[in-house]
Scaffold this motif. Structure first.
Motif, PDB file in Angstrom:
ATOM      1  N   LEU A  66       9.896   2.732   2.297  1.00 40.54           N
ATOM      2  CA  LEU A  66       8.737   3.224   1.546  1.00 40.54           C
ATOM      3  C   LEU A  66       7.753   2.105   1.251  1.00 40.54           C
ATOM      4  N   THR A  67       6.476   2.410   1.411  1.00 39.74           N
ATOM      5  CA  THR A  67       5.396   1.577   0.899  1.00 39.74           C
ATOM      6  C   THR A  67       5.161   1.973  -0.556  1.00 39.74           C
ATOM      7  N   ILE A  68       5.022   0.997  -1.435  1.00 36.21           N
ATOM      8  CA  ILE A  68       4.852   1.262  -2.864  1.00 36.21           C
ATOM      9  C   ILE A  68       3.458   0.847  -3.321  1.00 36.21           C
ATOM     10  N   GLU A  69       2.838   1.727  -4.116  1.00 41.60           N
ATOM     11  CA  GLU A  69       1.645   1.397  -4.883  1.00 41.60           C
ATOM     12  C   GLU A  69       1.998   1.512  -6.356  1.00 41.60           C
ATOM     13  N   ALA A  84      -0.153  -7.479 -11.328  1.00 38.72           N
ATOM     14  CA  ALA A  84      -0.227  -8.300 -10.115  1.00 38.72           C
ATOM     15  C   ALA A  84       1.140  -8.908  -9.813  1.00 38.72           C
ATOM     16  N   ASP A  85       1.860  -9.323 -10.863  1.00 41.46           N
ATOM     17  CA  ASP A  85       3.213  -9.851 -10.674  1.00 41.46           C
ATOM     18  C   ASP A  85       4.156  -8.752 -10.167  1.00 41.46           C
ATOM     19  N   LEU A  86       4.058  -7.565 -10.768  1.00 38.87           N
ATOM     20  CA  LEU A  86       4.886  -6.443 -10.307  1.00 38.87           C
ATOM     21  C   LEU A  86       4.576  -6.110  -8.850  1.00 38.87           C
ATOM     22  N   ALA A  87       3.305  -6.188  -8.492  1.00 36.61           N
ATOM     23  CA  ALA A  87       2.910  -5.903  -7.114  1.00 36.61           C
ATOM     24  C   ALA A  87       3.618  -6.847  -6.148  1.00 36.61           C
ATOM     25  N   GLY A  88       3.782  -8.101  -6.564  1.00 35.38           N
ATOM     26  CA  GLY A  88       4.503  -9.044  -5.720  1.00 35.38           C
ATOM     27  C   GLY A  88       5.952  -8.652  -5.521  1.00 35.38           C
ATOM     28  N   ARG A  89       6.575  -8.113  -6.554  1.00 40.98           N
ATOM     29  CA  ARG A  89       7.974  -7.696  -6.449  1.00 40.98           C
ATOM     30  C   ARG A  89       8.147  -6.539  -5.466  1.00 40.98           C
ATOM     31  N   PHE A  90       7.172  -5.634  -5.467  1.00 41.89           N
ATOM     32  CA  PHE A  90       7.273  -4.430  -4.625  1.00 41.89           C
ATOM     33  C   PHE A  90       6.502  -4.569  -3.315  1.00 41.89           C
ATOM     34  N   ASP A  91       5.945  -5.743  -3.059  1.00 39.13           N
ATOM     35  CA  ASP A  91       5.110  -5.954  -1.873  1.00 39.13           C
ATOM     36  C   ASP A  91       3.991  -4.912  -1.825  1.00 39.13           C
ATOM     37  N   THR A  92       3.355  -4.729  -2.983  1.00 38.00           N
ATOM     38  CA  THR A  92       2.323  -3.702  -3.166  1.00 38.00           C
ATOM     39  C   THR A  92       0.949  -4.248  -2.822  1.00 38.00           C
ATOM     40  N   ARG A  93       0.144  -3.429  -2.173  1.00 37.16           N
ATOM     41  CA  ARG A  93      -1.209  -3.843  -1.793  1.00 37.16           C
ATOM     42  C   ARG A  93      -2.278  -3.157  -2.642  1.00 37.16           C
ATOM     43  N   LEU A  94      -1.876  -2.248  -3.567  1.00 36.33           N
ATOM     44  CA  LEU A  94      -2.869  -1.565  -4.398  1.00 36.33           C
ATOM     45  C   LEU A  94      -2.299  -1.262  -5.772  1.00 36.33           C
TER      46      LEU A  94
END
Length: 264
Positions: A66-69, A84-94
């Protein structure tokens, strides 16, 4: 990509049902429907997770392919930095957000200052920050704010259903924001007469049965051509009991996915 968001599992996640669905359970349900994108949006337990729980959730998403946003409310620098830190954990782009949070209602000037402070981290990490259209700010004012800042990583999360409460037309909202859209929230909506014909209720509808001119959105925004994800949500009212509500929520999800796949 077509995706599902936590608002597509609103009642299944809630304490109104006997066995609330976990976040990983929603990931698994998403994958079973042949969908590869999930937006964790306004999901309070996310911010209470410790490092171990976050690592487990991110690993579960990766294992399922799954891609995560992510989604939150507010533009306070500390909040946006945290996401932004959470985005790094989930490899999130948005990351989707709104100008106002439960704690803060910044003036346009304050919101601009906060966004300018937070955006360098998003730009450096290649993360889009998408501000949602909704009734608490005029669409024209939201567009003007984003254009003043002028960051390539700042745009709009388009949800034209929300702006009706401000007496804006959904089609106008779509046309005003189209060049800036980075994310789309997909749900249908309709008015229904109150009993006794004393007013209307504005709420959700099964996709294709309401007032949303989604073909117009597709033609105007061109999300498929521009690589903009379309995330399924619902405005489903409680249906009288948990079993009926969950069954209807799942039916609306399947209906919306089929609708999106059949419209290009």
């Amino acid at each position: 990509m077509i995706g599902l968001g936590t608002y597509a599992f609103f009642w299944q996640h809630s304490d109104q049902v006997p066995q609330p669905l976990s976040l990983v359970g929603a990931f698994e349900a998403t994958k079973r429907l042949g969908v590869d994108l999930f937006q964790i949006c306004d999901y309070a337990p996310l911010e209470a997770m410790d490092d171990h729980e976050l690592a487990d959730a991110a690993a579960a998403a990766r294992d399922l392919g799954l891609t995560i946003e992510l989604g939150t409310k507010g533009v306070e620098p500390d909040r946006l930095s945290h996401f932004a830190d959470l985005a790094g954990r989930f490899d999130t782009r948005l990351v989707r957000s709104m100008l106002f949070s439960a704690e803060n209602r910044p003036t346009p000037t304050q919101a601009e200052e906060w966004l300018r402070a937070a955006l360098p981290a998003y730009e450096a990490s290649g993360i889009y920050l998408a501000l949602e259209t909704y009734e608490q700010i005029a669409t024209a004012d939201l567009v003007a704010l984003i254009e003043r800042i002028g960051s390539p990583r700042l745009g709009v999360c388009l949800d034209p259903a929300n702006v009706v409460a401000r007496l804006e037309r959904p089609r106008d909202c779509v046309e005003q924001t189209a060049p800036l859209v980075k994310n789309v929230h997909v749900k249908d909506f309709a008015f229904a007469r109150q009993p006794g014909w004393v007013g209307f209720t504005y709420g959700g509808a099964a996709m294709g049965d309401g007032l949303h001119d989604y073909p117009h959105l597709l033609q105007t925004v061109r999300p498929r051509e521009r690589g903009i994800n379309e995330v399924v949500e619902h405005w489903l009212s409680w249906q009288g009991d948990a079993e009926t509500t969950i069954r209807t929520e799942r039916e609306w999800t399947r209906t919306t996915i089929e609708y999106l796949r059949s419209h290009s």
